[in-house]
Scaffold this motif. Sequence first.
Motif, PDB file in Angstrom:
ATOM      1  N   ARG A  97     -22.263  30.103 -10.704  1.00 27.13           N
ATOM      2  CA  ARG A  97     -22.249  31.685 -10.939  1.00 27.13           C
ATOM      3  C   ARG A  97     -20.875  32.279 -10.883  1.00 27.13           C
ATOM      4  N   ASN A 123     -32.730  23.314 -13.418  1.00 31.97           N
ATOM      5  CA  ASN A 123     -32.670  24.308 -12.224  1.00 31.97           C
ATOM      6  C   ASN A 123     -31.408  25.242 -12.581  1.00 31.97           C
ATOM      7  N   ILE A 124     -30.394  24.566 -13.153  1.00 32.91           N
ATOM      8  CA  ILE A 124     -29.079  25.518 -13.390  1.00 32.91           C
ATOM      9  C   ILE A 124     -29.617  26.527 -14.354  1.00 32.91           C
ATOM     10  N   CYS A 129     -25.512  26.039  -7.761  1.00 31.71           N
ATOM     11  CA  CYS A 129     -25.600  27.054  -8.808  1.00 31.71           C
ATOM     12  C   CYS A 129     -24.941  28.515  -8.406  1.00 31.71           C
ATOM     13  N   ALA A 151     -31.574  29.177 -12.749  1.00 27.66           N
ATOM     14  CA  ALA A 151     -31.041  29.882 -11.534  1.00 27.66           C
ATOM     15  C   ALA A 151     -29.993  30.865 -12.165  1.00 27.66           C
ATOM     16  N   ILE A 152     -29.090  30.535 -13.282  1.00 22.23           N
ATOM     17  CA  ILE A 152     -28.068  31.303 -13.555  1.00 22.23           C
ATOM     18  C   ILE A 152     -28.246  31.734 -15.315  1.00 22.23           C
TER      19      ILE A 152
END
Lengths: 319, 319, 319, 319
Positions: B206, B233-234, B202, B237-238
């Motif tokens: 980013r 998740n990706i 991630c 997270a971002i």
Amino acid sequence: MKKIGILTSGGDCSGMNAAIRSATRTALGHGAQVVGFRKGYAGLLKGDLLEMTTREVAGILHRGGTFLQSARSEEFRTVLGREKAVRHLQDLGVEGLVVIGGDGSLNGALALHRMGVPVIGIPASIDNDIAYTDMALGVDTALNNIIYAVDCIKDTASSHDRAFVIEVMGRNSGYLASMSAIATGAEYAIIPEVECDIADLCNQLRKRYEEGRSNAIIILAEGAGRAQNIADNIKDAIGFETRVTVLGHYQRGGAPSVFDRLLGSRFGHAAVEQLLAGEKGKMVGLCCGEICATPLETVVVSEKMQQDELHELSMILGI
Amino acid sequence: MKKIGILTSGGDCSGMNAAIRSATRTALGHGAQVVGFRKGYAGLLKGDLLEMTTREVAGILHRGGTFLQSARSEEFRTVLGREKAVRHLQDLGVEGLVVIGGDGSLNGALALHRMGVPVIGIPASIDNDIAYTDMALGVDTALNNIIYAVDCIKDTASSHDRAFVIEVMGRNSGYLASMSAIATGAEYAIIPEVECDIADLCNQLRKRYEEGRSNAIIILAEGAGRAQNIADNIKDAIGFETRVTVLGHYQRGGAPSVFDRLLGSRFGHAAVEQLLAGEKGKMVGLCCGEICATPLETVVVSEKMQQDELHELSMILGI
Amino acid sequence: MKKIGILTSGGDCSGMNAAIRSATRTALGHGAQVVGFRKGYAGLLKGDLLEMTTREVAGILHRGGTFLQSARSEEFRTVLGREKAVRHLQDLGVEGLVVIGGDGSLNGALALHRMGVPVIGIPASIDNDIAYTDMALGVDTALNNIIYAVDCIKDTASSHDRAFVIEVMGRNSGYLASMSAIATGAEYAIIPEVECDIADLCNQLRKRYEEGRSNAIIILAEGAGRAQNIADNIKDAIGFETRVTVLGHYQRGGAPSVFDRLLGSRFGHAAVEQLLAGEKGKMVGLCCGEICATPLETVVVSEKMQQDELHELSMILGI
Amino acid sequence: MKKIGILTSGGDCSGMNAAIRSATRTALGHGAQVVGFRKGYAGLLKGDLLEMTTREVAGILHRGGTFLQSARSEEFRTVLGREKAVRHLQDLGVEGLVVIGGDGSLNGALALHRMGVPVIGIPASIDNDIAYTDMALGVDTALNNIIYAVDCIKDTASSHDRAFVIEVMGRNSGYLASMSAIATGAEYAIIPEVECDIADLCNQLRKRYEEGRSNAIIILAEGAGRAQNIADNIKDAIGFETRVTVLGHYQRGGAPSVFDRLLGSRFGHAAVEQLLAGEKGKMVGLCCGEICATPLETVVVSEKMQQDELHELSMILGI
């Protein structure tokens, strides 16, 4: 008309670049300037644009997707957003706009038309669900992508006596499913427009199996059911080993087919010719091999007729 | 040797037909008869066989899968089953057997060898997880299928500023994932052999995003995690729009690449030459461009070395 | 109608197998028997035939060429030959015939019709030179083959600042040349229907060159000049390194595109439905997306209209 | 090493872009700057160069040809020219050079090495005629292009009972011809390294014909005879209708195969690592699956061993 703008909006598809290139070269050939807005209506709102030259559109004809990119814009859905878009076009001196996209994009084009912007739409949607054009941009390439993958899967299916449920795109339209079923010799197509009788499907597969034909391909439009459910039903009903493949975004991209390169080239050319001839608020389309133009307000309220005859043919030949 | 048998077993792959054809023609050229067993060891047990002639193997070289078909056989896993197989071979006068398949199939071949059947194995497994051969049959075609699909998906990814997690085959082996990541310029490969640090992934995405590179392809080996989890998740997270595509059985089939046609042709030829030279209980393989032969009992207990260097290269170039 | 015959005649093309399969399955579905004659009219004269079953036509849809084979028959051009053909059909109890082929083959079909044989023709010709159908079988696949090759050659042309003259099929028709010129972004198309002004061509290339665009693709229909001559002219006039590629028979074959699989499937289905409905002496065609039927005697005396507009478009976009 | 130069020279091939991209990214990853010279040594002499960034080499991996272009330079063949090249490199602060190309290009690289320029060569030549590497860049893609075309032509050949003589590249090397003959199941390969006995060829074709196998594919390396002559000989000897196709420049380009993308990526990476490690005057190559490095002066005087065994295999399987 001294300056023309171009944008691609909504889901990308193969052939968009051909349309961009053709519209650009046609406009330049008439002495007009061309600007491309990046990421659809969002770029129009942000002023994210590109001066379009002959060079800029060289080498894009054979590439999938859209080099102008595409995106959704929440802001453009608001009245304020649209007013801003119109102001930007005026400030830039853009006197005509070519919008390449699907249903939502053409609705946006209609809104701009109603606010006085000369706009011509180009239908692009791999689902082939836009009325007043026999084919939309991207359909033929998507179909060729699908049959390439299904041909591969058939090798495995016939090596192993397996059934496969293969999900293709088409939320409300079974066009891709029916056509690819005919084109790959699939045993069954399940589409949103026709209720699927799972018991009937299983009976047919059982009958085939008893005749010694022990592999099968079922093509499923994504809007017509869940692939895994159908596979489970088949497994339960006839004990047939059944696998699922969801083709997904693979269908959208790739080098465009001849058909989409020609269609994009013709659409882009016609859209600019329409603008230069003073037409506006229309969508160009393919009608009986010729380019036609239909008011956007007619297009967006119409539903594309289903091709029942072709779905039936898929069933006749699948037997 | 007057009669040679051939069978394909386990998961099918492209190049098996080339091996069948080559083994058949080589044996016929030496005056031996050839029989093909249908559906692997199951056909050997049922006596489901085919007289193999030059004609029978004409026109199969460029086709995916295996025209002899493949299947699992529970019966063959039993001692009684194997004894029956040996009897069948004796009754048919088959004096040598060529077995084309993956780990499980080669284990079966070893069992027959230990029961006195002269047998030569040919490694076929798209995962490239068989030791004592640089490449197994089917790997190169599977990789070419994968990059065709990933190239298509990249068109969409770059048109839309999206991340894609693309799952490829490889339960215990990251070979397909690492190689296709290098070959498609993917930003990241997640493989079973190397623990994946999602936070690190991630962070990289980013960082890319902040540099203005806003689309990304992550290739995931099926044995290294669930694609949807990683995508979630990706996204969490971002905040990056992330889609999933599972390539599935599409990877197995299709017209074999040059490499697999050549490899299959060489393996098939070498396997029969080995049998005719009195060799047995071995697997032919590709070692430094040459055909080598290794005892099956060595092959089946060995693990294929990972190519750490290539996984690292995929990471270096993905940056 | 109890028994229907099928044959393919003249130059083969992709999509013929789809038509054979579809005609066969449609007839079988109606309870009729089907025989296939091998090698066109020659097989009809020799009695070289094949009982057609569902199985027999399984697995042919995605293969190029024609599995019934094609050939010329001098004997069939004679009155005696044709009388023999009619007798053979009667002796076999064939009550209707489907003929798949180009101009010459449809002329043969008309002759049989005039002798009382119920016959329906299917247009198949990669040149797209048959009237009363928007597209003939095989055209779309040939075009896709062509652009695949031209895309490859463009990689080389743009790596080296070279011009290429690429010859495509089309003795009297520039259809393939014009369409592939648009679809590949070629700089120029030379077709039999329009006199080529070599001086003008060289001027355009020189102008491009002075603008810094130093590679070029010229597509030449085989009936419009000799490729090497044109290349020599270009070389002499502007000193441009110019290479020649003649695509040749590569254009004919290969896995049919979606379009040709669908078209063949629809044509085959319609041809048999026509026969069963008592129609005869007609050719099925594609008219505005629908299947139409036109008397063979009208078809064979008509010339297909040129698509001047599309040739012009190829020139506008090539600039 | 603060600045590294890259150029591609000689005939272009697929995979060059992968090598450029990989060399660039590897160097950048080590903190070095990278410049690309356009059109090979000519660009080095003219100072026609490009600052290479991560962005600049994004999106080129899957494209054929070389985006740095290639050309011949007469000036570079002179001592004065080479001295100028060395001065330019010094003036630009280029401390190491990566040269991607075939025999001639590597000779040029050796000359620069002898004049004190740290240079590493990467072998690229579709003929696979460079020693000290098992495979050169571009070979695998060229072979896959060839078999795609030959598979198409086989459809036609088998539909019509025709022989085809298909000419592939290879002036001094039969590699492409032998490999593609095996991979397509061609009946005969004619290569420069082995004298072709036309009488023997005709006898084999006649024998096949008498067995009822009435189509044939003969693959001819361009350096081993004239295609039309061989076709005429076959026609005269056995009256077999024989057509010719010269595949030409189509073989060079196209999206690189997995193999060439991997090989290019590995070669590019290794070449820069060599330079950074202080190595010079070497060519990287593929030796038994690993990257090796051999002094250029050894490479350019060595002849690549023929693969007699594989030519023989093509003959055994063609029967």
